[in-house]
Motif scaffolding. Structure first.
Motif, PDB file in Angstrom:
ATOM      1  N   GLU A 184       0.834  -1.204   0.000  1.00 48.79           N
ATOM      2  CA  GLU A 184       0.000   0.000   0.000  1.00 48.79           C
ATOM      3  C   GLU A 184       0.866   1.250   0.000  1.00 48.79           C
ATOM      4  N   GLY A 185       0.566   2.183  -0.921  1.00 45.94           N
ATOM      5  CA  GLY A 185       1.311   3.421  -1.006  1.00 45.94           C
ATOM      6  C   GLY A 185       2.572   3.343  -1.841  1.00 45.94           C
ATOM      7  N   GLU A 186       2.944   2.136  -2.297  1.00 51.55           N
ATOM      8  CA  GLU A 186       4.119   1.995  -3.156  1.00 51.55           C
ATOM      9  C   GLU A 186       3.686   2.017  -4.621  1.00 51.55           C
ATOM     10  N   SER A 187       4.602   1.666  -5.517  1.00 52.01           N
ATOM     11  CA  SER A 187       4.270   1.603  -6.938  1.00 52.01           C
ATOM     12  C   SER A 187       3.077   0.681  -7.158  1.00 52.01           C
ATOM     13  N   ARG A 188       2.309   0.945  -8.212  1.00 48.90           N
ATOM     14  CA  ARG A 188       1.202   0.063  -8.597  1.00 48.90           C
ATOM     15  C   ARG A 188       1.516  -0.546  -9.960  1.00 48.90           C
TER      16      ARG A 188
END
Length: 246
Positions: A184-188
């Protein structure tokens, strides 16, 4: 048709553009075209707009030589839509995304996505799910030579911060394997497709929230070797696909 999305084909240099299907009332959209492995047929999704609601979502095939269209799948629930069909290497099956919407209006919210397989040669083709709707499986692509499907989790503009990762799975739903492990909150990681040789996956890597800053990257199916697919300077891009070598 006016105000609709039709299907066109063109030469690779942009010349010779020709409309091969005209989406006429009540049809409102023909979308997500995919070439069959032999290049003779287009699979595509389509649906109608009736009294302001989206209904009758369908998966259809177009024979390019004869211009014969054949509907092979119609959803049973008008809250459902179909997207991103991709062919198996033998041209006998198609993996396609099923989307569940909150209602049939143009303001509906997407509540889940799943992927499943349709056997094209069946007398009455049916969508056989290989993931469940809560998994948010989306953007499936079939390996060019193997019974192996890659997909991502959640549309890239649907979840503000993620996580969204790449997975591979067999067409029978077995051997679910995580390729990327973004939190969560990192690259997608979204919109994956196989490279033509099947050795790598090219995908959209989104940084930041919302639509964020999308760029393109490649990764090996075992999750190693992630590399930018952009060779010079910063460049935004989505829905990457590589052209097969002639």
């Amino acid at each position: 048709g006016k105000g609709t999305r039709d299907l066109w084909v063109a030469d690779a240099d942009g010349t010779g553009a020709e409309r091969v299907l005209d989406c006429t009332d009540p049809c409102t959209q023909m979308d997500h075209p995919a070439w069959s492995p032999d290049g003779r047929t287009l699979a595509y999704t389509t649906w109608d707009l009736v009294d302001g609601t989206n209904v009758h979502a369908r998966l259809a095939l177009l024979d390019l030589a004869t211009r014969r269209m054949r509907t092979i799948l119609t959803v049973k629930d008008d809250r459902d839509a179909l997207a991103w069909p991709r062919w198996s290497p033998d041209g006998r099956r198609i993996v396609v995304e099923m989307q569940r919407w909150s209602d049939t209006s143009s303001n509906a919210d997407l509540t889940g996505t799943a992927i499943g397989v349709v056997n094209v040669d069946d007398a009455t083709p049916a969508w056989k799910p290989i993931t469940g709707l809560p998994a948010w499986a989306t953007y499936p692509d079939w390996h060019p030579t193997q019974d192996l499907i890659v997909f991502s989790t959640r549309p890239w503009d649907d979840l503000d911060t993620g996580p969204s990762n790449l997975f591979t799975i067999r067409p029978d739903g077995s051997r679910l394997t995580e390729v990327t492990r973004f939190a969560e909150g990192e690259s997608r990681a979204v919109q994956p497709t196989w490279t033509p040789d099947g050795r790598q996956i090219i995908f959209t890597k989104v940084e930041g929230t919302g639509f964020g800053s999308p760029t393109m990257a490649t990764i090996l199916p075992d999750g190693t070797g992630m590399t930018s697919a952009i060779t010079s300077g910063p460049m935004f891009g989505t829905h990457p696909r590589l052209r097969p070598t002639p």
